[in-house]
Design a protein around this motif. Structure first.
Motif, PDB file in Angstrom:
ATOM      1  N   GLU A 121     -47.951-102.378 -49.520  1.00  7.09           N
ATOM      2  CA  GLU A 121     -47.554-100.972 -49.460  1.00  7.09           C
ATOM      3  C   GLU A 121     -48.358-100.211 -50.505  1.00  7.09           C
ATOM      4  OE1 GLU A 121     -43.112-100.220 -48.553  1.00  7.09           O
ATOM      5  OE2 GLU A 121     -43.191-102.037 -49.788  1.00  7.09           O
ATOM      6  N   GLU A 122     -49.315 -99.414 -50.034  1.00 11.74           N
ATOM      7  CA  GLU A 122     -50.167 -98.677 -50.953  1.00 11.74           C
ATOM      8  C   GLU A 122     -50.381 -97.263 -50.441  1.00 11.74           C
ATOM      9  OE1 GLU A 122     -54.636 -99.130 -52.685  1.00 11.74           O
ATOM     10  OE2 GLU A 122     -53.442-100.947 -52.519  1.00 11.74           O
ATOM     11  N   ASP A 123     -50.190 -96.306 -51.309  1.00 10.45           N
ATOM     12  CA  ASP A 123     -50.386 -94.890 -50.976  1.00 10.45           C
ATOM     13  C   ASP A 123     -49.603 -94.466 -49.740  1.00 10.45           C
ATOM     14  OD1 ASP A 123     -52.163 -94.727 -53.124  1.00 10.45           O
ATOM     15  OD2 ASP A 123     -53.895 -95.183 -51.862  1.00 10.45           O
ATOM     16  N   GLY A 124     -48.407 -95.001 -49.570  1.00 13.12           N
ATOM     17  CA  GLY A 124     -47.571 -94.633 -48.437  1.00 13.12           C
ATOM     18  C   GLY A 124     -47.915 -95.344 -47.142  1.00 13.12           C
ATOM     19  N   ASP A 125     -48.946 -96.180 -47.152  1.00 12.81           N
ATOM     20  CA  ASP A 125     -49.333 -96.941 -45.962  1.00 12.81           C
ATOM     21  C   ASP A 125     -48.794 -98.359 -46.071  1.00 12.81           C
ATOM     22  OD1 ASP A 125     -50.821 -94.857 -44.807  1.00 12.81           O
ATOM     23  OD2 ASP A 125     -52.586 -95.399 -45.978  1.00 12.81           O
ATOM     24  N   LEU A 126     -48.324 -98.904 -44.958  1.00 11.11           N
ATOM     25  CA  LEU A 126     -47.797-100.261 -44.912  1.00 11.11           C
ATOM     26  C   LEU A 126     -48.695-101.115 -44.040  1.00 11.11           C
ATOM     27  CD1 LEU A 126     -45.571-102.382 -45.432  1.00 11.11           C
ATOM     28  CD2 LEU A 126     -44.375-101.451 -43.451  1.00 11.11           C
ATOM     29  N   SER A 127     -49.094-102.266 -44.560  1.00 10.87           N
ATOM     30  CA  SER A 127     -49.873-103.217 -43.773  1.00 10.87           C
ATOM     31  C   SER A 127     -49.469-104.626 -44.187  1.00 10.87           C
ATOM     32  CB  SER A 127     -51.376-103.006 -43.971  1.00 10.87           C
ATOM     33  OG  SER A 127     -51.740-103.283 -45.307  1.00 10.87           O
ATOM     34  N   MET A 184     -39.676-110.125 -48.099  1.00 12.77           N
ATOM     35  CA  MET A 184     -39.623-109.311 -46.904  1.00 12.77           C
ATOM     36  C   MET A 184     -38.220-109.326 -46.322  1.00 12.77           C
ATOM     37  SD  MET A 184     -42.977-109.947 -44.638  1.00 12.77           S
ATOM     38  CE  MET A 184     -44.464-110.294 -45.515  1.00 12.77           C
ATOM     39  N   LYS A 185     -37.891-108.270 -45.677  1.00  9.91           N
ATOM     40  CA  LYS A 185     -36.579-108.164 -45.044  1.00  9.91           C
ATOM     41  C   LYS A 185     -36.562-108.974 -43.747  1.00  9.91           C
ATOM     42  CE  LYS A 185     -35.933-103.571 -46.926  1.00  9.91           C
ATOM     43  NZ  LYS A 185     -35.878-102.159 -46.640  1.00  9.91           N
ATOM     44  N   PRO A 186     -35.386-109.452 -43.350  1.00 10.47           N
ATOM     45  CA  PRO A 186     -35.287-110.255 -42.116  1.00 10.47           C
ATOM     46  C   PRO A 186     -35.838-109.551 -40.873  1.00 10.47           C
ATOM     47  CG  PRO A 186     -33.271-110.444 -43.389  1.00 10.47           C
ATOM     48  CD  PRO A 186     -34.115-109.398 -44.067  1.00 10.47           C
ATOM     49  N   ASP A 187     -35.671-108.229 -40.769  1.00  9.40           N
ATOM     50  CA  ASP A 187     -36.192-107.527 -39.593  1.00  9.40           C
ATOM     51  C   ASP A 187     -37.726-107.503 -39.587  1.00  9.40           C
ATOM     52  OD1 ASP A 187     -35.966-105.724 -41.816  1.00  9.40           O
ATOM     53  OD2 ASP A 187     -36.260-104.034 -40.452  1.00  9.40           O
ATOM     54  N   GLU A 188     -38.350-107.431 -40.766  1.00  7.32           N
ATOM     55  CA  GLU A 188     -39.813-107.491 -40.845  1.00  7.32           C
ATOM     56  C   GLU A 188     -40.317-108.877 -40.429  1.00  7.32           C
ATOM     57  OE1 GLU A 188     -41.467-104.838 -44.400  1.00  7.32           O
ATOM     58  OE2 GLU A 188     -39.897-106.237 -45.036  1.00  7.32           O
ATOM     59  N   LYS A 230     -39.494-115.453 -53.200  1.00  5.58           N
ATOM     60  CA  LYS A 230     -40.513-114.406 -53.051  1.00  5.58           C
ATOM     61  C   LYS A 230     -40.032-113.404 -52.005  1.00  5.58           C
ATOM     62  CE  LYS A 230     -43.899-116.297 -55.502  1.00  5.58           C
ATOM     63  NZ  LYS A 230     -44.666-115.697 -56.542  1.00  5.58           N
ATOM     64  N   ASP A 231     -40.160-112.119 -52.304  1.00  9.76           N
ATOM     65  CA  ASP A 231     -39.723-111.123 -51.321  1.00  9.76           C
ATOM     66  C   ASP A 231     -40.864-110.218 -50.850  1.00  9.76           C
ATOM     67  OD1 ASP A 231     -40.095-109.610 -53.588  1.00  9.76           O
ATOM     68  OD2 ASP A 231     -38.061-108.803 -53.636  1.00  9.76           O
ATOM     69  N   ASP A 232     -42.106-110.518 -51.275  1.00  8.00           N
ATOM     70  CA  ASP A 232     -43.242-109.704 -50.862  1.00  8.00           C
ATOM     71  C   ASP A 232     -44.105-110.389 -49.814  1.00  8.00           C
ATOM     72  OD1 ASP A 232     -44.272-111.707 -52.466  1.00  8.00           O
ATOM     73  OD2 ASP A 232     -45.738-110.414 -53.459  1.00  8.00           O
ATOM     74  N   SER A 233     -43.660-111.568 -49.342  1.00  7.05           N
ATOM     75  CA  SER A 233     -44.479-112.333 -48.412  1.00  7.05           C
ATOM     76  C   SER A 233     -43.622-113.289 -47.592  1.00  7.05           C
ATOM     77  CB  SER A 233     -45.557-113.114 -49.172  1.00  7.05           C
ATOM     78  OG  SER A 233     -44.963-113.936 -50.153  1.00  7.05           O
ATOM     79  N   ALA A 234     -44.259-113.890 -46.579  1.00  5.68           N
ATOM     80  CA  ALA A 234     -43.583-114.872 -45.723  1.00  5.68           C
ATOM     81  C   ALA A 234     -44.588-115.973 -45.388  1.00  5.68           C
ATOM     82  CB  ALA A 234     -43.075-114.208 -44.449  1.00  5.68           C
ATOM     83  N   GLU A 235     -44.085-117.138 -44.991  1.00  6.09           N
ATOM     84  CA  GLU A 235     -44.931-118.276 -44.650  1.00  6.09           C
ATOM     85  C   GLU A 235     -45.096-118.380 -43.135  1.00  6.09           C
ATOM     86  OE1 GLU A 235     -42.903-121.563 -46.476  1.00  6.09           O
ATOM     87  OE2 GLU A 235     -43.702-121.077 -48.453  1.00  6.09           O
ATOM     88  N   VAL A 236     -46.270-118.821 -42.698  1.00  3.65           N
ATOM     89  CA  VAL A 236     -46.559-118.979 -41.277  1.00  3.65           C
ATOM     90  C   VAL A 236     -46.785-120.462 -40.991  1.00  3.65           C
ATOM     91  CG1 VAL A 236     -48.107-118.360 -39.384  1.00  3.65           C
ATOM     92  CG2 VAL A 236     -47.621-116.693 -41.183  1.00  3.65           C
TER      93      VAL A 236
END
Length: 67
Positions: free
Chosen positions: A49-55, A1-5, A29-35
């Motif tokens: 990111e699926e079918d143009g939707d982001l969640s 994930m990007k720093p702004d995300e 890893k660039d598709d996730s982050a730790e909490v």
């Protein structure tokens, strides 16, 4: 994930759940982050990111010994 995300997710978790929650980038890893709650690992947030939707999906395991 990007720093702004990660920054946006960090603010969301703090606002919705607890001000002590922290979202951090994952090594290699660039598709996730730790909490975390303070120093304790809670789970992982995955970017979807699926079918143009982001969640974002938060996954947290709860051990029976913690109950």
């Amino acid at each position: 994930m990007k720093p702004d995300e990660i920054k946006k997710l960090d603010a969301y978790f703090k606002r919705m759940f607890n001000a002590q929650m922290v979202v951090k980038a994952r090594p290699r890893k660039d598709d996730s982050a730790e909490v975390y709650m303070g120093d304790e690992f809670l789970g992982v947030v995955f970017k979807d990111e699926e079918d143009g939707d982001l969640s974002y999906n938060f996954s947290m395991a709860i051990l029976d010994v913690d109950l």
